[in-house]
Design an enzyme around this catalytic site. Structure first.
Site, PDB file in Angstrom:
ATOM      1  N   HIS A 146       1.092  -1.325   0.101  1.00  0.00           N
ATOM      2  CA  HIS A 146      -0.207   0.246  -0.526  1.00  0.00           C
ATOM      3  C   HIS A 146       0.621   0.951  -0.076  1.00  0.00           C
ATOM      4  O   HIS A 146       1.832   1.436   0.763  1.00  0.00           O
ATOM      5  CB  HIS A 146      -1.247   0.422   1.449  1.00  0.00           C
ATOM      6  CG  HIS A 146      -1.519   0.987   0.765  1.00  0.00           C
ATOM      7  ND1 HIS A 146      -1.730   2.172   1.507  1.00  0.00           N
ATOM      8  CD2 HIS A 146      -3.289   0.863   1.361  1.00  0.00           C
ATOM      9  CE1 HIS A 146      -2.982   2.543   0.837  1.00  0.00           C
ATOM     10  NE2 HIS A 146      -3.689   1.688   1.607  1.00  0.00           N
TER      11      HIS A 146
ATOM     12  N   ARG B 183      -6.288  10.245   0.401  1.00  0.00           N
ATOM     13  CA  ARG B 183      -6.732  10.711  -1.108  1.00  0.00           C
ATOM     14  C   ARG B 183      -8.349  11.085  -1.871  1.00  0.00           C
ATOM     15  O   ARG B 183      -8.343  11.793  -2.639  1.00  0.00           O
ATOM     16  CB  ARG B 183      -5.471   9.582  -2.041  1.00  0.00           C
ATOM     17  CG  ARG B 183      -4.197  10.317  -1.505  1.00  0.00           C
ATOM     18  CD  ARG B 183      -3.397   8.961  -1.806  1.00  0.00           C
ATOM     19  NE  ARG B 183      -3.605   7.819  -1.346  1.00  0.00           N
ATOM     20  CZ  ARG B 183      -3.445   6.440  -1.868  1.00  0.00           C
ATOM     21  NH1 ARG B 183      -3.400   6.842  -3.531  1.00  0.00           N
ATOM     22  NH2 ARG B 183      -3.733   5.402  -1.063  1.00  0.00           N
TER      23      ARG B 183
END
Ligand SMILES: Cc1cc2nc3c(=O)[nH]c(=O)nc-3n(C[C@H](O)[C@H](O)[C@H](O)COP(=O)(O)OP(=O)(O)OC[C@H]3O[C@@H](n4cnc5c(N)ncnc54)[C@H](O)[C@@H]3O)c2cc1C
Length: 556
Positions: free
Chosen positions: A188, A208
């Site tokens: 990740h 995000r």
């Protein structure tokens, strides 16, 4: 621990969404080595599973008109993740626990399975110990569903909890099942990098999705510099369009921070290697900047990302509503796992089923965020139904006393070596360093061959470790037993990664940096041979029906 949400095409936030788009997104994300049937079932059935959770009492975030709210995540064309702030997993567990109590299901808490027993080819039971008292338990069973999660603890830097030791993978392998796609490990892009004691803890992609941007030490949004061809037509041209996308503008395309995880993780690594990283070896992730664009920005950030706010405040003394975070890649998820039949979830061993992260197929070379919670809801239900049918249709298997005695003997061996110079944690740490450094985010044949050699040495050391004390709450003993599983999954990852001489999704080879079409037609499978060694094979992908191929073409 799951934070961001569950992917399902409820089409509440964007009415253009439907199962076909989700199917195409999942296949594209997996770089087309996914099991197409699993990707199809998952996309079709996920909305019903989310509605089912809601009917059982899950309280999701809401749209202004009262429907389940959905948020943006990497690789999903439309806002698709049903969520509860950034604490979705907690709500999922609370709901399922309530429901299990209502159904009067017996739960054996803190009980760790260490061997599967067999009657001929069939599974016949599971052998376990209680973590509290250290007593052994035998579960006789006509059918077993493994749902043991991931393998992140094979690496030094990981978002996974201490439970991610690949137990189900290793139990199934030892019982003769195939493991598939083990080379595909997801790193990740955004784990915490500072302070060292919390390194690896996840920073949800939801940051995000809500408008957070990645910058290097020069302040540059470096993700705009490298957009893969496969995603060019779906990616924003500039920062303004990217921001509009995160705020729900249907005419805008996603910012490059929401490209797939494998790609974002490699871009971050590139920036750090080029000397443009943050002070502690990551890059900057900034959500605080959205205050300049939306009213009540601070409150908005705290409401949408409450766990992230507290995580950074308490662990790093950073206020994410005012300053950027430092983030870097962390081992997060394994796409590979137990090879199962797409419809029933039965492994290659009769009566042994698997669902969720320990099963393989749906994600191919890379998983899209949010697709794991929907995966385990869809295939957890299917595995349960088919395991029940298997149990109804088959008689009771016999328990082999010798297998039982052998499992108990092996489990207690570390106590016989109480005075051994080495304990399990030294070997565990050596293994984690080895996997991080030689079978990590960027791989070469040379590193992996050397890792395989060293794994042999670690296996020897693991056979000699001793633990002191008694069986009650003895974490050293538990770690000694976990070690076998970590070693098995690590070897499976290294052997599979060596076999795939190309780069695809989560698997990146510095010596073969391009995707090779000749590797697009098969999965890599490992299994135990008669002598206890690990064999690697290529398994051709099943032919995809024309109508599904047409969907993929249409969505390109
Ligand atoms: C920090 C974090 C955030 C995430 N956020 C998201 C998200 O927002 N959306 C999403 O889709 N995915 C997310 N994921 C991924 C997702 O949470 C996992 O892939 C998913 O929870 C796996 O579910 P599972 O049921 O397969 O296994 P798990 O949820 O890992 O559960 C496995 C269970 O098996 C038990 N177990 C393990 N070994 C044994 C044994 N030998 N005997 C008995 N029991 C055993 C464990 O104790 C555990 O209770 C996140 C993961 C992490 C780590």
């Amino acid at each position: 621990m799951a934070e961001g949400g569950i992917a399902a095409t409820l089409a509440n936030a964007d009415d253009r969404d439907n199962w076909k788009v989700h199917f195409a997104d999942t296949m594209r994300g997996g770089q087309y080595v996914n099991n197409w049937r699993m990707a199809e079932l998952h996309a079709r059935e996920a909305p019903d599973r989310v509605r089912e959770l809601e009917a059982w009492g899950a309280v999701f975030d809401r749209t202004p008109d009262g429907r389940i709210l959905q948020r943006n995540f990497g690789g999903h064309r439309y806002p698709r993740l049903a969520h509860v702030g950034d604490r979705t997993g907690l709500e999922l567990i609370r709901t399922l626990q309530d429901h299990a109590i209502q159904l009067d299901i017996t739960v054996h808490m803190e009980c760790t399975v260490i061997a599967l027993l067999k009657d001929g080819e069939r599974v016949s039971g599971a052998f376990a110990y209680g973590r509290d008292r250290g007593r052994f338990h035998l579960f006789q069973a006509k059918a077993i569903v493994l749902a043991t999660g991931g393998v992140g603890r094979a690496y030094r830097i990981t978002s996974n909890s201490w439970e991610g030791t690949g137990d189900g993978h290793a139990l199934a392998y030892e019982a003769g099942a195939d493991l598939m796609d083990m080379e595909f490990v997801q790193f990740h892009p955004t784990g915490m990098v500072w302070p060292p004691s919390v390194r690896g803890i996840l920073v949800t992609e939801g940051v995000r999705g809500e408008g957070g941007v990645l910058r290097n030490s020069e302040g540059r949004r470096f993700m705009f510099d490298d957009i893969p061809e496969l995603y060019r037509s779906q990616t924003a041209d500039d920062e303004e369009e990217g921001f509009r996308y995160t705020q729900g503008d249907k005419n805008a395309r996603r910012p490059p921070e929401l490209l797939t995880r494998d790609h974002v993780a490699r871009c971050i690594r590139r920036e750090v290697k080029a000397g443009r990283g943050s002070p502690h070896g990551g890059v900057f992730l900034d959500i605080s900047w959205i205050k300049s664009r939306i009213p009540n920005g601070e409150e908005h950030i705290r409401r949408k990302l409450p766990s992230m706010y507290h995580q950074f405040k308490q662990l790093a003394d950073i206020d994410i509503t005012r300053e950027p975070m430092e983030v870097g890649p962390t081992t997060h998820y394994i796409m590979g796992g137990i090879r199962v039949d797409a419809d029933t979830q039965m492994s290659t061993v009769p009566g042994l089923f698997a669902a969720g992260e320990c099963a393989a197929g749906i994600n191919g070379a890379n998983r899209l965020g949010g697709n794991s919670l929907s995966d385990l809801l869809v295939f957890g239900r299917r595995a349960g139904e088919h395991a029940a049918a298997f149990a109804r249709n088959n008689g009771s298997p016999a328990i082999d006393r010798r297998q039982l005695d052998e499992a108990a003997r092996v489990a207690l061996e570390p106590f016989d070596r109480g005075g051994a110079p080495e304990g399990p944690f030294q070997v565990q740490h050596a293994l984690q360093d080895l996997m991080q450094d030689k079978v990590g985010i960027v791989r070469t044949a040379e590193d992996m061959e050397s890792a395989l050699g060293e794994l042999g040495g670690l296996r020897e050391r693991a056979r000699r470790v001793g633990v002191a004390g008694h069986r009650e709450f003895n974490t050293g003993w538990h770690a000694a037993l976990d070690l076998r599983n970590l070693l098995t999954v690590s070897e499976a990852i290294a052997r599979s990664a060596l076999e795939r001489r190309e780069s695809r999704g989560g698997h990146f080879r510095e010596d073969f940096p391009a995707k090779d079409p000749s590797y697009a037609g098969f999965n890599i499978v490992v299994r135990r041979n008669g002598e206890g060694g690990m064999v690697v094979q290529r398994a051709p992908l099943p032919q995809m029906p024309a109508e599904l191929r047409a969907i993929i073409e249409e969505m390109k």
